[in-house]
Design a protein around this motif. Structure first.
Motif, PDB file in Angstrom:
ATOM      1  N   ASN A  32       0.812  -1.209   0.000  1.00  0.00           N
ATOM      2  CA  ASN A  32       0.000   0.000   0.000  1.00  0.00           C
ATOM      3  C   ASN A  32       0.846   1.260   0.000  1.00  0.00           C
ATOM      4  O   ASN A  32       0.374   2.335  -0.370  1.00  0.00           O
ATOM      5  N   ARG A  52       2.126   6.910  -0.647  1.00  0.00           N
ATOM      6  CA  ARG A  52       1.075   5.959  -0.308  1.00  0.00           C
ATOM      7  C   ARG A  52       0.106   5.793  -1.468  1.00  0.00           C
ATOM      8  O   ARG A  52       0.091   6.618  -2.387  1.00  0.00           O
ATOM      9  N   SER A  53      -0.683   4.729  -1.421  1.00  0.00           N
ATOM     10  CA  SER A  53      -1.768   4.573  -2.391  1.00  0.00           C
ATOM     11  C   SER A  53      -2.633   5.820  -2.309  1.00  0.00           C
ATOM     12  O   SER A  53      -2.934   6.294  -1.251  1.00  0.00           O
ATOM     13  N   ASN A  73       2.782   1.904 -11.131  1.00  0.00           N
ATOM     14  CA  ASN A  73       2.128   0.678 -10.691  1.00  0.00           C
ATOM     15  C   ASN A  73       2.118  -0.393 -11.774  1.00  0.00           C
ATOM     16  O   ASN A  73       2.154  -1.590 -11.462  1.00  0.00           O
TER      17      ASN A  73
END
Length: 122
Positions: A32, A52-53, A73
């Motif tokens: 995450n 962070r996500s 990602n």
């Protein structure tokens, strides 16, 4: 388990730039958040930047305006673009990633890479 492999370190003159990469593999769906840490000779490990996500970021005061953390990602890769490098940026840089923060810090996670050396000459 998550495996992290850093690359992109090296020797650069003061004022120069480097881009570090951290390739993640394994149970990447558990990640995450990711971060870069560094440890200079004779000093404690310190947070450089975290992401962070949702793409919120955190930077150490010493690198704000000079370093940029980002992640791709699709490639499972974390980056650290380092500009206007200074001799005091010399350190081993470590990639850090995981799902939840450890009890040690809200920006520290379970998995670590092996580190990559960055040396900035004056």
């Amino acid at each position: 388990q998550v495996q992290l492999v850093e690359s992109g370190g090296g020797l650069v003159q003061a004022g120069g730039s480097l881009r570090l990469s951290c390739a993640a593999s394994g149970n990447i769906f558990s990640i995450n958040a990711m971060a870069w840490y560094r440890r200079a000779p004779g000093k404690q490990r310190e947070l450089v930047a975290a992401i962070r996500s949702g793409e919120s970021t955190k930077y150490a005061d010493s690198v704000k305006g000079r370093f940029t953390i980002s992640r791709d990602n699709a490639k499972n890769t974390l980056y650290l673009q380092m500009n206007s490098l200074k001799p005091e940026d010399t350190a081993v840089y470590y990639c850090n990633a995981g799902g939840r923060p450890t009890p040690s810090s809200r920006y520290e996670y379970d998995y670590w890479g092996q580190g990559t050396q960055v040396t900035v000459s004056s």
